[in-house]
Design a protein around this motif. Structure first.
Motif, PDB file in Angstrom:
ATOM      1  N   THR A  34       5.384-100.216 -12.525  1.00 55.33           N
ATOM      2  CA  THR A  34       4.568-100.053 -11.326  1.00 55.33           C
ATOM      3  C   THR A  34       4.155 -98.605 -11.161  1.00 55.33           C
ATOM      4  O   THR A  34       4.777 -97.700 -11.687  1.00 55.33           O
ATOM      5  CB  THR A  34       5.337-100.482 -10.050  1.00 55.33           C
ATOM      6  OG1 THR A  34       6.497 -99.660  -9.932  1.00 55.33           O
ATOM      7  CG2 THR A  34       5.723-101.933 -10.104  1.00 55.33           C
ATOM      8  N   GLY A  35       3.120 -98.429 -10.414  1.00 54.04           N
ATOM      9  CA  GLY A  35       2.648 -97.102 -10.046  1.00 54.04           C
ATOM     10  C   GLY A  35       1.963 -97.223  -8.702  1.00 54.04           C
ATOM     11  O   GLY A  35       1.428 -98.269  -8.355  1.00 54.04           O
ATOM     12  N   ALA A  36       1.991 -96.171  -7.954  1.00 55.37           N
ATOM     13  CA  ALA A  36       1.378 -96.198  -6.632  1.00 55.37           C
ATOM     14  C   ALA A  36      -0.134 -96.214  -6.759  1.00 55.37           C
ATOM     15  O   ALA A  36      -0.708 -95.559  -7.616  1.00 55.37           O
ATOM     16  CB  ALA A  36       1.823 -94.986  -5.830  1.00 55.37           C
ATOM     17  N   CYS A  37      -0.761 -96.955  -5.892  1.00 58.62           N
ATOM     18  CA  CYS A  37      -2.215 -97.015  -5.839  1.00 58.62           C
ATOM     19  C   CYS A  37      -2.684 -96.005  -4.800  1.00 58.62           C
ATOM     20  O   CYS A  37      -2.351 -96.124  -3.630  1.00 58.62           O
ATOM     21  CB  CYS A  37      -2.675 -98.418  -5.461  1.00 58.62           C
ATOM     22  SG  CYS A  37      -4.446 -98.600  -5.415  1.00 58.62           S
ATOM     23  N   GLU A  38      -3.415 -95.014  -5.261  1.00 59.49           N
ATOM     24  CA  GLU A  38      -3.912 -93.992  -4.349  1.00 59.49           C
ATOM     25  C   GLU A  38      -4.997 -94.563  -3.458  1.00 59.49           C
ATOM     26  O   GLU A  38      -5.925 -95.197  -3.932  1.00 59.49           O
ATOM     27  CB  GLU A  38      -4.482 -92.815  -5.154  1.00 59.49           C
ATOM     28  CG  GLU A  38      -3.473 -92.130  -6.039  1.00 59.49           C
ATOM     29  CD  GLU A  38      -2.367 -91.448  -5.265  1.00 59.49           C
ATOM     30  OE1 GLU A  38      -2.657 -90.894  -4.191  1.00 59.49           O
ATOM     31  OE2 GLU A  38      -1.229 -91.468  -5.748  1.00 59.49           O
ATOM     32  N   ARG A  39      -4.885 -94.347  -2.174  1.00 60.21           N
ATOM     33  CA  ARG A  39      -5.874 -94.725  -1.179  1.00 60.21           C
ATOM     34  C   ARG A  39      -6.259 -96.198  -1.243  1.00 60.21           C
ATOM     35  O   ARG A  39      -7.412 -96.561  -1.023  1.00 60.21           O
ATOM     36  CB  ARG A  39      -7.137 -93.871  -1.324  1.00 60.21           C
ATOM     37  CG  ARG A  39      -6.920 -92.392  -1.193  1.00 60.21           C
ATOM     38  CD  ARG A  39      -8.194 -91.599  -1.383  1.00 60.21           C
ATOM     39  NE  ARG A  39      -9.002 -91.989  -2.516  1.00 60.21           N
ATOM     40  CZ  ARG A  39      -8.926 -91.468  -3.721  1.00 60.21           C
ATOM     41  NH1 ARG A  39      -8.069 -90.528  -3.979  1.00 60.21           N
ATOM     42  NH2 ARG A  39      -9.726 -91.872  -4.670  1.00 60.21           N
ATOM     43  N   GLY A  40      -5.334 -97.093  -1.525  1.00 54.71           N
ATOM     44  CA  GLY A  40      -5.659 -98.511  -1.595  1.00 54.71           C
ATOM     45  C   GLY A  40      -5.634 -99.160  -0.224  1.00 54.71           C
ATOM     46  O   GLY A  40      -4.592 -99.569   0.241  1.00 54.71           O
ATOM     47  N   THR A  41      -6.779 -99.230   0.430  1.00 55.45           N
ATOM     48  CA  THR A  41      -6.779 -99.745   1.786  1.00 55.45           C
ATOM     49  C   THR A  41      -7.681-100.947   2.003  1.00 55.45           C
ATOM     50  O   THR A  41      -7.676-101.518   3.061  1.00 55.45           O
ATOM     51  CB  THR A  41      -7.205 -98.647   2.791  1.00 55.45           C
ATOM     52  OG1 THR A  41      -8.480 -98.157   2.421  1.00 55.45           O
ATOM     53  CG2 THR A  41      -6.205 -97.524   2.827  1.00 55.45           C
ATOM     54  N   ILE A  42      -8.485-101.333   1.037  1.00 54.55           N
ATOM     55  CA  ILE A  42      -9.345-102.502   1.179  1.00 54.55           C
ATOM     56  C   ILE A  42      -8.646-103.646   0.451  1.00 54.55           C
ATOM     57  O   ILE A  42      -8.679-103.729  -0.771  1.00 54.55           O
ATOM     58  CB  ILE A  42     -10.756-102.236   0.618  1.00 54.55           C
ATOM     59  CG1 ILE A  42     -11.370-101.003   1.289  1.00 54.55           C
ATOM     60  CG2 ILE A  42     -11.643-103.455   0.811  1.00 54.55           C
ATOM     61  CD1 ILE A  42     -12.667-100.550   0.679  1.00 54.55           C
ATOM     62  N   ILE A  43      -7.979-104.498   1.215  1.00 55.61           N
ATOM     63  CA  ILE A  43      -7.074-105.494   0.638  1.00 55.61           C
ATOM     64  C   ILE A  43      -7.660-106.903   0.751  1.00 55.61           C
ATOM     65  O   ILE A  43      -8.024-107.347   1.831  1.00 55.61           O
ATOM     66  CB  ILE A  43      -5.706-105.449   1.341  1.00 55.61           C
ATOM     67  CG1 ILE A  43      -5.116-104.042   1.267  1.00 55.61           C
ATOM     68  CG2 ILE A  43      -4.762-106.477   0.724  1.00 55.61           C
ATOM     69  CD1 ILE A  43      -3.864-103.858   2.099  1.00 55.61           C
ATOM     70  N   PHE A  44      -7.731-107.580  -0.387  1.00 57.56           N
ATOM     71  CA  PHE A  44      -8.095-108.993  -0.450  1.00 57.56           C
ATOM     72  C   PHE A  44      -6.865-109.753  -0.952  1.00 57.56           C
ATOM     73  O   PHE A  44      -6.159-109.264  -1.825  1.00 57.56           O
ATOM     74  CB  PHE A  44      -9.259-109.233  -1.413  1.00 57.56           C
ATOM     75  CG  PHE A  44     -10.579-108.721  -0.904  1.00 57.56           C
ATOM     76  CD1 PHE A  44     -11.424-109.549  -0.195  1.00 57.56           C
ATOM     77  CD2 PHE A  44     -10.966-107.415  -1.135  1.00 57.56           C
ATOM     78  CE1 PHE A  44     -12.638-109.081   0.279  1.00 57.56           C
ATOM     79  CE2 PHE A  44     -12.182-106.935  -0.673  1.00 57.56           C
ATOM     80  CZ  PHE A  44     -13.021-107.774   0.045  1.00 57.56           C
ATOM     81  N   ALA A  45      -6.629-110.943  -0.405  1.00 55.37           N
ATOM     82  CA  ALA A  45      -5.493-111.759  -0.836  1.00 55.37           C
ATOM     83  C   ALA A  45      -5.999-113.106  -1.337  1.00 55.37           C
ATOM     84  O   ALA A  45      -6.937-113.678  -0.776  1.00 55.37           O
ATOM     85  CB  ALA A  45      -4.517-111.971   0.313  1.00 55.37           C
TER      86      ALA A  45
END
Length: 117
Positions: A34-45
Motif C-alpha cells: 500500500t501507499g498513501a494517495c496524495e489529495r484523494g478526495t473525489i471518491i466513487f464506490a
C-alpha cells in the motif's frame, strides 16, 4: 479580539475543502502493498451488485462523467479514488476507470483497500 477569531473562523471555513463520502458500506479487498494517495478526495464506490455511489447517492454510469467533471472543477488538484467491493463486477469498475481516466490529468487513480495484516 473576538472579531479576529470570527474572521479567522470564516477564513478557514471558506478555504477548506470537504470530502464527499460515497455513502455506502463495502468490503474492500486486502492489499499486499500500500501507499498513501496524495489529495484523494473525489471518491466513487462500486458495490458487490455493481451499483455506483457518489456523495451518498446511487448514480448511473452515464452520470459518473458529469459528476466527476464537476468535482474536478471544484477541486482541480484532487485525485480520484475508486472504492470497489471485493465482489464487485470488474466490468463496472473498468468502465468507471475508463470514464475517469481522461479527467486525471497525469495524476494517479487511487484504489481504496484494506491494509494487509
Amino acid at each position: 479580539m473576538l472579531d479576529v477569531v470570527f474572521i479567522m473562523l470564516i477564513f478557514f471555513i471558506v478555504t477548506s475543502s470537504f470530502v464527499k463520502e460515497p455513502g455506502v458500506e463495502i468490503t474492500k479487498t486486502e492489499a499486499v502493498s500500500t501507499g498513501a494517495c496524495e489529495r484523494g478526495t473525489i471518491i466513487f464506490a462500486v458495490t458487490a451488485l455493481g451499483d455506483i455511489y457518489y456523495d451518498k447517492k446511487e448514480i448511473s454510469l452515464d452520470n459518473a462523467r458529469r459528476l466527476a467533471e464537476a468535482a474536478k472543477k471544484e477541486s482541480p488538484k484532487a485525485n480520484f479514488v475508486i472504492q470497489a467491493d471485493v465482489d464487485s463486477p470488474t466490468g463496472v469498475v473498468s468502465k468507471l476507470f475508463t470514464i475517469l481516466k481522461p479527467l486525471m490529468e497525469g495524476s494517479p487513480l487511487c484504489a481504496s483497500t484494506e491494509e494487509a495484516g
